[in-house]
Design a protein around this motif. Structure first.
Motif, PDB file in Angstrom:
ATOM      1  N   ALA A  11       0.821  -1.220   0.000  1.00 57.81           N
ATOM      2  CA  ALA A  11       0.000   0.000   0.000  1.00 57.81           C
ATOM      3  C   ALA A  11       0.851   1.265   0.000  1.00 57.81           C
ATOM      4  O   ALA A  11       0.352   2.349  -0.329  1.00 57.81           O
ATOM      5  CB  ALA A  11      -0.921  -0.002   1.217  1.00 57.81           C
ATOM      6  N   THR A  12       2.125   1.152   0.353  1.00 57.05           N
ATOM      7  CA  THR A  12       3.032   2.299   0.278  1.00 57.05           C
ATOM      8  C   THR A  12       3.021   2.905  -1.124  1.00 57.05           C
ATOM      9  O   THR A  12       3.147   4.122  -1.295  1.00 57.05           O
ATOM     10  CB  THR A  12       4.461   1.862   0.654  1.00 57.05           C
ATOM     11  N   HIS A  58       0.544   3.237  -3.101  1.00 53.75           N
ATOM     12  CA  HIS A  58      -0.599   4.145  -3.268  1.00 53.75           C
ATOM     13  C   HIS A  58      -0.219   5.560  -2.844  1.00 53.75           C
ATOM     14  O   HIS A  58      -0.610   6.545  -3.485  1.00 53.75           O
ATOM     15  CB  HIS A  58      -1.776   3.675  -2.405  1.00 53.75           C
ATOM     16  N   GLY A 113       2.051   7.125  -5.546  1.00 49.59           N
ATOM     17  CA  GLY A 113       1.331   7.474  -6.764  1.00 49.59           C
ATOM     18  C   GLY A 113       0.271   8.537  -6.570  1.00 49.59           C
ATOM     19  O   GLY A 113       0.129   9.442  -7.396  1.00 49.59           O
ATOM     20  N   ASP A 114      -0.462   8.451  -5.451  1.00 44.61           N
ATOM     21  CA  ASP A 114      -1.613   9.330  -5.265  1.00 44.61           C
ATOM     22  C   ASP A 114      -1.285  10.643  -4.570  1.00 44.61           C
ATOM     23  O   ASP A 114      -1.958  11.652  -4.797  1.00 44.61           O
ATOM     24  CB  ASP A 114      -2.704   8.615  -4.462  1.00 44.61           C
ATOM     25  N   ARG A 115      -0.278  10.658  -3.680  1.00 44.53           N
ATOM     26  CA  ARG A 115      -0.038  11.830  -2.854  1.00 44.53           C
ATOM     27  C   ARG A 115       1.292  12.524  -3.117  1.00 44.53           C
ATOM     28  O   ARG A 115       1.410  13.730  -2.880  1.00 44.53           O
ATOM     29  CB  ARG A 115      -0.095  11.463  -1.362  1.00 44.53           C
ATOM     30  N   GLU A 124      -2.980  12.669   6.034  1.00 41.63           N
ATOM     31  CA  GLU A 124      -2.798  11.212   6.042  1.00 41.63           C
ATOM     32  C   GLU A 124      -2.058  10.739   7.287  1.00 41.63           C
ATOM     33  O   GLU A 124      -2.217   9.597   7.705  1.00 41.63           O
ATOM     34  CB  GLU A 124      -2.024  10.756   4.794  1.00 41.63           C
ATOM     35  N   VAL A 157       2.808  -0.481 -10.972  1.00 36.62           N
ATOM     36  CA  VAL A 157       2.096   0.515 -10.194  1.00 36.62           C
ATOM     37  C   VAL A 157       1.743   1.704 -11.062  1.00 36.62           C
ATOM     38  O   VAL A 157       2.546   2.191 -11.847  1.00 36.62           O
ATOM     39  CB  VAL A 157       2.962   0.976  -8.990  1.00 36.62           C
ATOM     40  N   SER A 171      -0.796   5.534 -10.860  1.00 36.09           N
ATOM     41  CA  SER A 171      -1.105   6.539  -9.849  1.00 36.09           C
ATOM     42  C   SER A 171      -2.115   6.033  -8.834  1.00 36.09           C
ATOM     43  O   SER A 171      -2.287   6.624  -7.776  1.00 36.09           O
ATOM     44  CB  SER A 171      -1.631   7.821 -10.509  1.00 36.09           C
ATOM     45  N   GLY A 172      -2.785   4.967  -9.140  1.00 33.17           N
ATOM     46  CA  GLY A 172      -3.747   4.405  -8.211  1.00 33.17           C
ATOM     47  C   GLY A 172      -3.171   3.332  -7.310  1.00 33.17           C
ATOM     48  O   GLY A 172      -3.899   2.728  -6.540  1.00 33.17           O
ATOM     49  N   GLY A 173      -1.893   3.039  -7.384  1.00 35.39           N
ATOM     50  CA  GLY A 173      -1.258   2.037  -6.557  1.00 35.39           C
ATOM     51  C   GLY A 173      -1.115   0.719  -7.268  1.00 35.39           C
ATOM     52  O   GLY A 173      -1.261   0.635  -8.493  1.00 35.39           O
ATOM     53  N   ARG A 176      -1.563  -2.867  -9.006  1.00 34.22           N
ATOM     54  CA  ARG A 176      -2.710  -3.428  -9.748  1.00 34.22           C
ATOM     55  C   ARG A 176      -2.490  -4.924  -9.965  1.00 34.22           C
ATOM     56  O   ARG A 176      -1.380  -5.424  -9.854  1.00 34.22           O
ATOM     57  CB  ARG A 176      -2.876  -2.724 -11.088  1.00 34.22           C
TER      58      ARG A 176
END
Length: 384
Positions: A63-64, A66, A69-71, A98, A378, A380-382, A384
């Motif tokens: 999950a790191t 995510h 990519g997202d933040r 976060e 990976v 931007s959504g983490g 897949r």
């Protein structure tokens, strides 16, 4: 957050941040005082400027990715590649809601390391030359000796480090099952001393598994077996307890691997909790933060030791005057050799970052890495 400084004419900017997750089964079941595991996961961040790419990574949950990519990718992309402190500060501010400690700090660390590697590669310099070296050789210690090992496997690992590779300092895990198997801990310490002989340094790591009194009672036994490093005898959150154990036992008491921001280390030092400060660049905020922790330790008359991830720490460790050593952690050294070309050789008990004149930290992703390890691309959504 700080605005991204536009790159001046001829200056490089960060074009893209990408990441991937790699996982490998351990070569045997592993455990310490408070946790067991059978796989190791590395989250890789890549920072690209033009045709040049820098690599950074952390160890932790998939999950790191995510978070990267997202933040983080959005606040780093477009910045001048020279301005790593500005990018570091922007990442810290972007994750306010976060919560920075933990997984999020690992994500920041991976990107920060990638940015330092990118900058050095753009300049075609080894990272140790970009940072400026204090020493050419960095001492390491062999680290493993898991509580899940039987006597034969522990003996073989320790003998290979000391008698095979010539590493004169090694560490085993104790505090098994939250300190409830102290008799076996004692047997394994005695066995470790027999394996390595009288001259090599012997360290132990309880991973916070003991109570305060239990750790103090164990002190004389450890001293009798020449143990000079007692890592996390009690929880690293118990600064008062660490300080009391430190005052009562001959071995150096150490901790700090779970430090995710600079104030944590300041509090640990102010409490008189440790004889040597540990910091992990894959958790505390990357090379930018690790160098600041080293300076904080130096100002307090303490040495610093790099926790795990030896190839991440190697070049930064060569740049600080108050270094004690780096941890050549079995899991991470093994995975880094599987995943990267350019891995260092700990024979003789030291590594020589930058000696081959390769740019950056010298690591390149092996072309067969995806086939050799479990891999997740990976976006931007983490993962897949």
């Amino acid at each position: 957050m700080p605005a991204a400084r536009p790159a001046a004419a001829g200056e490089p900017h960060v074009d893209e941040i990408t990441c991937a997750v790699y996982s490998a089964l351990t070569d045997a079941p592993e455990g310490d005082a408070t946790l067991t595991w059978d796989a190791t996961t590395l989250v890789l961040a890549q920072a690209r400027s033009g045709t040049v790419t820098g690599l950074g990574y952390t160890y932790g949950a998939p999950a790191t990715a995510h978070v990267i990519g997202d933040r983080l990718a959005g606040v780093v992309t477009g910045r001048c590649a020279w301005d790593i402190p500005a990018a570091h500060e922007a990442m810290n501010r972007a994750v306010r809601n976060e919560g920075r400690p933990g997984l999020v700090a690992g994500a920041i660390s991976a990107v920060d390391i990638a940015l330092w590697d990118l900058k050095a590669r753009l300049l075609d310099l080894p990272l140790t030359r970009l940072l400026g070296a204090v020493r050419q050789e960095v001492p390491v210690y062999g680290s493993g000796g898991f509580t899940t090992y039987g006597a034969e496997r522990q003996d073989a690992q320790l003998r290979e480090w000391v008698h095979g590779l010539g590493i004169p300092r090694v560490k085993i895990k104790i505090g098994e099952s939250w300190g409830t198997r102290e008799h076996r801990d004692r047997e394994r310490v005695a066995q470790a001393r027999r394996s390595i002989g009288a001259e090599a340094e012997l360290y132990v790591d309880a991973n916070g598994g003991y109570t305060r009194k239990q750790a103090v009672r164990l002190g004389p036994f450890l001293a009798d077996h020449g143990v000079t490093w007692f890592e996390e005898p009690v929880s690293s959150d118990d600064l008062t307890g660490l300080a009391r154990v430190r005052a009562a036992v001959p071995a150096d008491v150490t901790a700090g691997e779970y430090g995710y921001h600079l104030p944590y280390f300041e509090h640990m030092i102010a409490a008189g909790a440790v004889d040597c400060l540990q910091a992990d660049a894959t958790r505390c905020g990357g090379i930018t933060a690790w160098l600041r922790v080293a300076a904080l330790a130096e100002a307090s008359g303490l040495q610093i030791s790099g926790h795990c991830a030896p190839h991440v720490h190697a070049h930064a460790a060569a740049a600080v005057p108050n270094l004690r050593h780096l941890e050549w952690f079995h899991d991470h050294a093994r995975l880094e050799h599987l995943l990267f070309d350019g891995a260092l050789d700990p024979s003789g008990g030291t590594i020589r970052p930058g000696a081959d004149a390769a740019s950056g930290h010298g690591l390149t992703l092996r072309p067969d890495s995806e086939a050799a390890l479990r891999h997740q691309a990976v976006t931007s959504g983490g993962p897949r």
